[in-house]
Design a protein around this motif. Sequence first.
Motif, PDB file in Angstrom:
ATOM      1  N   PHE A 183       0.810  -1.208   0.000  1.00 38.55           N
ATOM      2  CA  PHE A 183       0.000   0.000   0.000  1.00 38.55           C
ATOM      3  C   PHE A 183       0.845   1.261   0.000  1.00 38.55           C
ATOM      4  O   PHE A 183       0.299   2.368   0.018  1.00 38.55           O
ATOM      5  CB  PHE A 183      -0.980  -0.045   1.180  1.00 38.55           C
ATOM      6  CG  PHE A 183      -2.138  -0.970   0.917  1.00 38.55           C
ATOM      7  CD1 PHE A 183      -1.989  -2.338   1.016  1.00 38.55           C
ATOM      8  CD2 PHE A 183      -3.363  -0.465   0.541  1.00 38.55           C
ATOM      9  CE1 PHE A 183      -3.039  -3.198   0.742  1.00 38.55           C
ATOM     10  CE2 PHE A 183      -4.431  -1.310   0.268  1.00 38.55           C
ATOM     11  CZ  PHE A 183      -4.265  -2.680   0.371  1.00 38.55           C
ATOM     12  N   ASN A 184       2.157   1.099  -0.013  1.00 36.36           N
ATOM     13  CA  ASN A 184       3.039   2.244  -0.201  1.00 36.36           C
ATOM     14  C   ASN A 184       3.398   2.440  -1.661  1.00 36.36           C
ATOM     15  O   ASN A 184       4.073   3.419  -1.999  1.00 36.36           O
ATOM     16  CB  ASN A 184       4.317   2.067   0.615  1.00 36.36           C
ATOM     17  CG  ASN A 184       4.061   2.162   2.107  1.00 36.36           C
ATOM     18  OD1 ASN A 184       3.184   2.908   2.534  1.00 36.36           O
ATOM     19  ND2 ASN A 184       4.810   1.401   2.889  1.00 36.36           N
ATOM     20  N   LEU A 185       2.959   1.524  -2.504  1.00 38.13           N
ATOM     21  CA  LEU A 185       3.241   1.667  -3.925  1.00 38.13           C
ATOM     22  C   LEU A 185       2.308   2.707  -4.546  1.00 38.13           C
ATOM     23  O   LEU A 185       1.327   3.120  -3.937  1.00 38.13           O
ATOM     24  CB  LEU A 185       3.078   0.313  -4.622  1.00 38.13           C
ATOM     25  CG  LEU A 185       4.051  -0.768  -4.152  1.00 38.13           C
ATOM     26  CD1 LEU A 185       3.765  -2.073  -4.875  1.00 38.13           C
ATOM     27  CD2 LEU A 185       5.486  -0.338  -4.378  1.00 38.13           C
ATOM     28  N   TYR A 186       2.610   3.088  -5.778  1.00 44.09           N
ATOM     29  CA  TYR A 186       1.875   4.191  -6.399  1.00 44.09           C
ATOM     30  C   TYR A 186       0.424   3.820  -6.708  1.00 44.09           C
ATOM     31  O   TYR A 186      -0.481   4.627  -6.528  1.00 44.09           O
ATOM     32  CB  TYR A 186       2.560   4.636  -7.679  1.00 44.09           C
ATOM     33  CG  TYR A 186       1.859   5.791  -8.334  1.00 44.09           C
ATOM     34  CD1 TYR A 186       0.905   5.577  -9.337  1.00 44.09           C
ATOM     35  CD2 TYR A 186       2.099   7.095  -7.931  1.00 44.09           C
ATOM     36  CE1 TYR A 186       0.223   6.637  -9.903  1.00 44.09           C
ATOM     37  CE2 TYR A 186       1.422   8.161  -8.484  1.00 44.09           C
ATOM     38  CZ  TYR A 186       0.482   7.919  -9.466  1.00 44.09           C
ATOM     39  OH  TYR A 186      -0.192   8.962 -10.014  1.00 44.09           O
ATOM     40  N   LYS A 187       0.196   2.587  -7.178  1.00 47.80           N
ATOM     41  CA  LYS A 187      -1.145   2.258  -7.649  1.00 47.80           C
ATOM     42  C   LYS A 187      -1.461   0.791  -7.409  1.00 47.80           C
ATOM     43  O   LYS A 187      -0.555  -0.039  -7.283  1.00 47.80           O
ATOM     44  CB  LYS A 187      -1.277   2.575  -9.134  1.00 47.80           C
ATOM     45  CG  LYS A 187      -0.308   1.815 -10.031  1.00 47.80           C
ATOM     46  CD  LYS A 187      -0.320   2.335 -11.449  1.00 47.80           C
ATOM     47  CE  LYS A 187       0.686   1.584 -12.319  1.00 47.80           C
ATOM     48  NZ  LYS A 187       0.775   2.150 -13.692  1.00 47.80           N
ATOM     49  N   MET A 188      -2.756   0.505  -7.376  1.00 44.38           N
ATOM     50  CA  MET A 188      -3.241  -0.864  -7.301  1.00 44.38           C
ATOM     51  C   MET A 188      -4.413  -0.991  -8.257  1.00 44.38           C
ATOM     52  O   MET A 188      -5.009   0.002  -8.669  1.00 44.38           O
ATOM     53  CB  MET A 188      -3.664  -1.225  -5.881  1.00 44.38           C
ATOM     54  CG  MET A 188      -2.534  -1.167  -4.870  1.00 44.38           C
ATOM     55  SD  MET A 188      -3.008  -1.816  -3.268  1.00 44.38           S
ATOM     56  CE  MET A 188      -3.072  -3.575  -3.663  1.00 44.38           C
ATOM     57  N   GLY A 189      -4.743  -2.218  -8.599  1.00 46.37           N
ATOM     58  CA  GLY A 189      -5.849  -2.383  -9.529  1.00 46.37           C
ATOM     59  C   GLY A 189      -6.356  -3.806  -9.586  1.00 46.37           C
ATOM     60  O   GLY A 189      -5.756  -4.728  -9.036  1.00 46.37           O
TER      61      GLY A 189
END
Length: 124
Positions: free
Chosen positions: A29-35
Motif C-alpha cells: 500500500f506504499n506503492l503508487y497504484k493498485m488495480g
Amino acid sequence: QVQLVESGGGSVQAGGSLRLSCAGSASTFNLYKMGWFRQAPGKEREGVVGIDHSDRTTYAPSVAGRFTISKDSAKNTLYLEMNSLKPEDTAVYYCAAGRQARGGLLSAAFFDYWGQGTQVTVYS
C-alpha cells in the motif's frame, strides 16, 4: 516484500453480486497504484479498475456503474464490489500493484506485482 492474495471469487447468477478481497503486505500500500484485472479464456488480460495513492480511480467502461473499488490501508486490503453481474464478467480476476504512474491505471503491462487470481463465474 510485496504479496497479494485474492479471495472472494465464486459462482453467481446473472444480476447478483460478489465482493473480492486482495490482502497485501504493508509495503504494497506504499506503492503508487493498485488495480483489478481479469482474464477470460482465450482473451487478453484487461484492466477492470485502478486506484492510485491519492485514491483517484479509473474504471473500464464495461464495469463503470456496476463495480466499485475501495481500499482499507489499515488492513492492507483492496476490495472490488461487483454488482449487476453479467455472464460476460466471467473471468479470473487478479489484483495487482505498480510502482509508477507510467501507463495509467488500467494497463497490465505497467503493473509490477500480481496475485494468483480468483475465479468468478456468472451464469444466466
